[in-house]
Design an enzyme around this catalytic site. Structure first.
Site, mmCIF file in Angstrom:
data_model
loop_
_atom_site.group_PDB
_atom_site.id
_atom_site.type_symbol
_atom_site.label_atom_id
_atom_site.label_comp_id
_atom_site.label_asym_id
_atom_site.label_seq_id
_atom_site.Cartn_x
_atom_site.Cartn_y
_atom_site.Cartn_z
ATOM 1 C CG HIS A 103 -2.586 -3.602 7.995
ATOM 2 N ND1 HIS A 103 -2.817 -4.895 7.614
ATOM 3 C CD2 HIS A 103 -3.537 -2.866 7.390
ATOM 4 C CE1 HIS A 103 -3.868 -4.935 6.811
ATOM 5 N NE2 HIS A 103 -4.324 -3.711 6.650
ATOM 6 C CD GLU A 132 -3.440 -0.592 1.593
ATOM 7 O OE1 GLU A 132 -3.647 0.596 1.866
ATOM 8 O OE2 GLU A 132 -4.301 -1.481 1.757
#
Lengths: 443, 443
Positions: free
Chosen positions: A272, A49
């Protein structure tokens, strides 16, 4: 081959949640990530990402001395988001784009635009050839009614194919990334069983991190707790997997995850948690005789083979469900398109018959007339595009299903070669909806 | 490893030109092809342009006894067109879809809809592991102004990457297909130099076929001679390439092509000629010491490395040209989109200001008004789609260019390791338009 007996490798994997202008505190977090990476000096850093190339270039600049080698994998509309930073020279990077990755019209989910893929790089670590993989699979937006399940299963299927086919020359294989799958999810079992990859969380001699190794935790301020229901504390969807070969053993001495908060900072690195695995590679020609060989599906005992047959069959069923769904969607698109066409013809017929023609004195019907025509064209265009898209989806699903059928056949044949057939519940008859005589012995 | 000293393998490659309802005499030709394949009993049959699955199933049925194993690779909208038929069991088929493959709006060329790819299958031939590849690259419609050159070069680049990365565990590698490139074309040189694949036409001890091995001949009734200008007799664009490893030697004893006409039939099998190579595999552990080892680029002498640097640099230049072109196209799409938007706002402004509003007494202007609005919407929609498409094209081209830059760096480093630098004309300065300091040493 290595002349050193042992080589230590520290690997980090982190989903950076780096959507410019959308992800919260993006640039501040990249700053924190760069600081941490500079300080920690991992051998290999696998990021997901990193959606903007500018952010990759920022990291590259910041890590120029700690990680002189890096590669950014480009794919899709906004890039695959995958990046590797390494202390060792990166050889021969290669990208495999998954054949399925959501739908372009689901723009709010965004996965399609990311061009999800698996990136691969070859490193030479202390004389050992290490194949490093970084990937990010399609997100799961609703666990109860997961419309992307078939896509994610096909991605897991292609991931295991890619790793198996490209790692024959490697001494060790390391995969890091956000798989968007829980540990016991179908795609995860498929990936680990087929490749023989081992989960560093389960294998680590020592672990320091969140409970149950979860990487998406409820305490993270960037996460809405609602999304995690019914998993109160969080879920484990990020992994570092690894395997050695007959010539090289690989051990995980220590594994850790960040625990949400970062010392001296008011917010965490990402939505995360970051994973770090301390691996130890041990090259030994005699290792083949040792008990530590990591077998892949190809040379597994009968029990494992039977389990693999079950898993592939399960995956095949899931792909079939996806196939039915894609067929229905394509049919709907075709039907809507035909309706648009009929409407257009009706309109043209009305226009062609002067007695039905709407005079200039009726401004409202005339407006409706043109609006309707525009609507017809819009319907025709969009249904045509959708029809093409669904046909491609169908082809990809069919392709994966064909390969899975072939794989089940091959595995069952291998299984029959074993002296005593172990008990297993793999269906030996073809799954429903299949013509039995169309199956064997071809393909 | 094989216990037999020598294994013979007969390989056929044919572009079937199988576009249902468009290709001439399609079903009759498939009938002829099936008859020929049944009779000739090649070990491996690599087909391209089998666009319809029905035709594949027809062949499968006809070849059930001669070639019990087969696989059809599905991709794109109408399928990749690739099929493998084999006497040996097909293991683990895998498909790699090229990241670039023409433009969807060039529907008359059709390549985009075909989802061009390279299919791979693993066979066990007499104890040797043979990696079989079949591919079909983007067609060349105009040699003088080839708008697809960058796409084809990227395809060749990805093809060589795929073959190198997936063939580490193979004893022999065989690639057959329609490369749509002349023998000395850039992509062809790139493919052969990087992988070490050898051309069966050039290597065959004996050859029987068309002059210069051409596979698209002017005498073929399905070909318009105009398309072949300035190559009066024809061109060679179909190939069977092969290589062994340090453990296995491979020789081409005989090669043949069909010569247009087929005995007892009024027309040929296809618009392409069929190629047959009679290969001989010789497994020997001592072969490493022999002079017949096929080196890949990785362990080539300095001269070959230098040549490879030149070729990759040339490919990189071509990709850069493609990049500029794609950037221009994307810019044009964006500009047109903005113009459409401005026009729409103008219209809305006119509608909003009553003094400018067109009364119901002016039927023509009102019609124009609605038509113009529809046009604006159509422009906006199509330019948005084009913008997305060109962005994806750019990402793929940039990705390939990055990898090529990295490859040149790796090769040059290897080259510097040689004791006496051989003379070669590879530009050591970065190609034009490149910031020198952005190049090294990272990536």
């Amino acid at each position: 081959m290595a002349n050193a007996d042992c080589v230590g490798v520290r690997v980090l994997s982190l989903n950076c949640w780096g959507i410019r202008y959308l992800s919260k505190l993006c640039s501040q977090r990249y700053q924190m990530i760069a600081e941490m990476l500079c300080k920690e000096e991992h051998d290999i850093v696998l990021l997901q990402e990193v959606w903007s190339e500018k952010d990759y270039l920022y990291l590259k600049k910041k890590l120029a001395s700690s990680h002189p080698h890096s590669h950014y994998f480009k794919s899709g509309v906004i890039g695959s988001g995958l990046a590797i930073f390494s202390k060792h020279r990166i050889h021969d990077p290669f990208l495999y784009r998954y054949s399925l990755n959501g739908y372009p019209y689901m723009a709010h989910h965004g996965d399609w635009f990311g061009g999800k893929a698996v990136g691969m790089a070859i490193l030479n670590i202390g004389g050992l050839i290490a194949n490093i993989y970084v990937t990010h699979l399609h997100a799961e937006y609703c666990r109860e009614k997961d419309t992307y399940l078939a896509h994610r299963v096909v991605q897991a299927w292609e991931l295991q194919q890619f790793i198996r086919h490209t790692s024959a020359g490697a001494d060790v294989v390391i995969l890091g990334g956000d798989l968007n799958m829980h540990p016991q999810d179908l795609g995860n079992r498929l990936l680990r069983s087929y490749t023989g990859l081992r989960d560093s969380y389960l294998e680590a001699a020592q672990f320091d991190g969140c409970e149950n190794g979860i990487t998406l935790i409820a305490d993270n301020p960037f996460i809405s707790k609602k999304e995690l229901i019914p998993f109160e504390k969080g879920i484990r969807i990020d992994y570092i997997l690894f395997k050695g070969t007959s010539k090289t053993n690989i051990y995980c001495d220590f594994m850790s995850t960040t625990k949400g908060s970062v010392p001296d900072h008011p917010f965490p690195y990402s939505d995360h948690e970051a994973l770090t695995a301390q691996l130890r590679l041990k090259s030994s020609v005699a290792a083949e005789a040792g008990g530590d060989k990591q077998p892949t599906a190809q040379d597994s005992p009968a029990g494992k083979l039977a389990e693999l047959v079950d898993i592939v069959t399960e995956a095949r069923t899931e792909v079939k469900v996806g196939l039915h769904c894609a067929e229905r969607m394509r049919y709907t698109a075709a039907r809507t398109g035909v309706m648009g066409l009929v409407l257009l013809f009706l309109e043209l017929a009305i226009a062609a018959v002067p007695c039905f023609a709407l005079g200039p004195e009726q401004p409202f019907p005339r407006t409706s007339f043109y609006l309707l025509a525009a609507l017809c064209f819009a319907i025709l265009l969009s249904t045509t595009l959708l029809y093409i898209f669904y046909t491609m989806e169908l082809k990809a699903l069919q392709g994966a299903e064909d390969q899975m059928r072939l794989a089940v056949g091959s595995l069952q044949e291998k299984l029959r070669g074993f002296p005593s057939g172990p008990p297993h519940n793999a269906p030996l008859r073809p799954p429903e909806g299949e013509k039995p005589n169309a199956l064997e012995p071809e393909e």
